[in-house]
Scaffold this motif. Sequence first.
Motif, PDB file in Angstrom:
ATOM      1  N   ASP A 131       0.839  -1.188   0.000  1.00 17.92           N
ATOM      2  CA  ASP A 131       0.000   0.000   0.000  1.00 17.92           C
ATOM      3  C   ASP A 131       0.879   1.245   0.000  1.00 17.92           C
ATOM      4  O   ASP A 131       2.041   1.198   0.436  1.00 17.92           O
ATOM      5  CB  ASP A 131      -0.910   0.027   1.237  1.00 17.92           C
TER       6      ASP A 131
ATOM      7  N   TYR B 173       1.190   2.328   7.061  1.00 17.81           N
ATOM      8  CA  TYR B 173       0.034   2.300   6.170  1.00 17.81           C
ATOM      9  C   TYR B 173      -1.012   1.370   6.762  1.00 17.81           C
ATOM     10  O   TYR B 173      -0.725   0.565   7.645  1.00 17.81           O
ATOM     11  CB  TYR B 173       0.403   1.861   4.755  1.00 17.81           C
ATOM     12  N   LYS B 174      -2.223   1.503   6.278  1.00 20.65           N
ATOM     13  CA  LYS B 174      -3.341   0.702   6.792  1.00 20.65           C
ATOM     14  C   LYS B 174      -3.402   0.794   8.315  1.00 20.65           C
ATOM     15  O   LYS B 174      -3.650   1.845   8.863  1.00 20.65           O
ATOM     16  CB  LYS B 174      -3.215  -0.755   6.322  1.00 20.65           C
TER      17      LYS B 174
END
Length: 906
Positions: A631, A654-655
């Motif tokens: 990502d 990320y996430k």
Amino acid sequence: DPIFYCRSFSDLGCRRGDFSRKHYGSVELLISSDADGAIQRAGRFRVENGSLDETSDYTPGTWRRTDVHLENPEYHTRWFFKYFLGKVHQNYVGTDAEKNPFYLSVVLSDQNNQRVPQYRAILWRKTGTLKISLPYSPTKTLSVKSILSAMNMDRFEKGPREILNPEIQKDLLVLEEQEGSVNFKFGVLFARDGQLTDDEMFSNEMGSESFDKFLNLLGDTVTLQGWAGYRGGLDTKNDTTGIKSIYTVYQGHELMFHVSTMLPYSKENKQQVERKRHIGNDIVTIVFQEGDDASSSFKPSMIRSHFTHIFALVRYNSQNDSYRLKIFSEESVPLFGPPLPSPPVFTDHHEFRDFLLVKLINGEKATLETPTFAQKRQRTLDMLIRSLYQDLMPDLHKNMLNRRSFSDVLPESPKSARKKEEARQAEFVRIGQALKLKTIVRGDAPTSLVTTGLCRKEPWESQPFCSTFPYEIVCADSWGQSLLAATDAAGVMLLDGKTLPPVQVFDRTMVVKQMHVLEPQDLLITRADKGKDARLYVFRLSTMKRGLEERQLVRSKCDSRENKLEKTKGCHLYSINTHHGSELRIVAAIRNKLLLITRKHPRFEGFSAVAPGAESPVEEFQYIREICLCDPPVVMALVDGPTGENDNMICVAYKHQFDLINESTGDAYRLHHVDANRVNFVAAIDVYEDGEAGLLLCYNYVCYYKKVCPFNGSTPMIQSNTSDFHFSWNQMPNAIVCAFPYILAFTTDSIEIRLVVNGNLVYTAVVPELQLTSSRSDIYFVSSAPVSSASNCSSRDTSSQSSPQTPTGYEMPVFPSPLGDGEAACKHIFKIPLCNLVGRSIERPLKSPLVNKVLTTPAPAMVPPTPLISATHSLSLSRMEIKEIASRTRKELLGNEWKTFLNSKI
């Protein structure tokens, strides 16, 4: 040219390991022998001695008195008393997914009368309390669900219901008092030269001239019989615990000292049980030992106590009229400040008193976090919370608990005009104010000062840099003593902070979104434009400076074509290594692809800034490799490996996770998973401890320190470590700055300041409409606060003059009101000098294991900074005033006269 100054800085940072060992001591096994020569095991203690190097040059006063701060002060920890009690607020009860009951208190309040309304919320659970502040929006009310979600609570066994019974305030006040005492009792043990056992020390009938001098420094001698103040467990009726004692008030805290020579002495009792009963049950004990430094030294094993966790060893040197301090802390006690100066010698007695009292108070607070005390407190909290929940159960289906449900919103004002609801709220406020008054009369009200010191400047105090800057700043960085600031409306401008107008460097066609000024390397790195048109640009600072000096035309995007790094098209984020002593590394994120770039011929500090060759340094950069992620990263930080040989890492967020990426192989390793529905990533800050890398992972309200050690080849061993810790900010940070020994969180309207070594809170400055603009060296931020209202004094400490019978207390400092009616909003730029924050004793800048050169701290500017934060204080109630108020409690407490009086006094 007056704009430029030849001063080189590197990034703010911290080295926890070396500093912690030097100033907070190393844990070691202490062994000593008793009077008969038998070996005794003292256990493992952390020994704080400042510095053992007696030959080092020492100039009294070179240590920074501004490092002396109470940690986790009551005006931050006792939120319910200060912000909720006696005011209209909501309280809810529910059970979590594990069927444990919890309570939630929410109030809509003004941010210290700064015209910044906000929600404050306290979550009460058996593991302790969690406090956060949430922004207020006039168009969007806040739901209970969103508040609990912000506290990482999303699953429930039973959804929260509001408690309408006003008596709940009394129960919640009891829960809050479990956080620790407002007042403190400390032992003081007199030890003659050569005494090796506690029986000998406790048997000293009299002190000495130097001991009496020390007691007079600690506080006032008070007569116990009839004593109406804090007694610390001493008998104030029948003189069974002595006739007199030592007492003082420090920053709103009442302190009672259990002095061994003032407690009852028994010729028949060799062990002096009565004295040991008090001093042996004190968490913190001062041992005043006579004799010179070469005489036999004190060891904790000499005192047989399972309760005392901290010993403060004090020696007096009559030759130079100085005190020397040494601290022993049981190994389970977390680190606490202030750090001992090096060497720990105090020639100013009032400075020594400040330092010692703050160290003792912080030490007792830290001890309450040890497993022994924390488990006991958790059991007490669990019992109280469950007992209260059982009391509320019979009313679960009655009107007390079912008026508002889980999905309802919190009103900013009463929605119902019914007389019944108005009467309930009036009764709610009346009972709360009566409880507040009773707490004050009892002496358990939090009233501590913000800081110590008499009209002194704090390290975080700001000075005006530029007033009424007309543009919104997108990003900025220091260039010498100037500020290079990028705006969308007017391009990039250079501000000198003086009377000169801003100088335009790039026009508005160069839309800069991110920048780094690297003076030692003669480089400016920028990320300009957005989306597919985004690029990285590199410029020589010397060329830019020469152009400004020769008054050449302002650069445009077209003029900078030769300065862009071609393979960086579409870059939405980039990061550089903080410590580029050997090699400058750049990682550019292009969607989910990382592009690693290095400089072929790095320039070191001290080299000539102007080198032969092209005006553009683009040719000096080389592309190493590409790394694909799952990502696009939101936050990135480069981490130096211990060898620099294929073990450099990239931290990406990320996430719902932070990962470590090996720069050489591209392999990813899970560093930390965030267990929350929504994640707001703030920063990942690389720090180094004991030659090994660590990271401060900042997201939502949390700051988590994770040590990455040891390295096994090129693979980091990521596992739980005893040095890992985390803490929560009270408000959601927009940016984090690490300047050892401090870590600063910049929110929308405040600067929250904590200590890096333990995460303890030391100060919160209210700054309206705050925006951090630069922090790689000196810290610059923008605010709507007017420059003219800045005060020259951050605090006044009158504790040394306070009468024992009349403890004084203070409110938090109040930031000047940002705007008056009819005034137009304008922005002002302020500066916090790096040298003020980091000080003389700390190595700056932070080194990675690869950098051998130690850079010294430049001398502070000769012109004293003008502080940004003003302080207004309100004295607490005297005992005569309390009696007067108590006689009025039968009258209507909700009248305007009462509310005006109470707000001005409490």
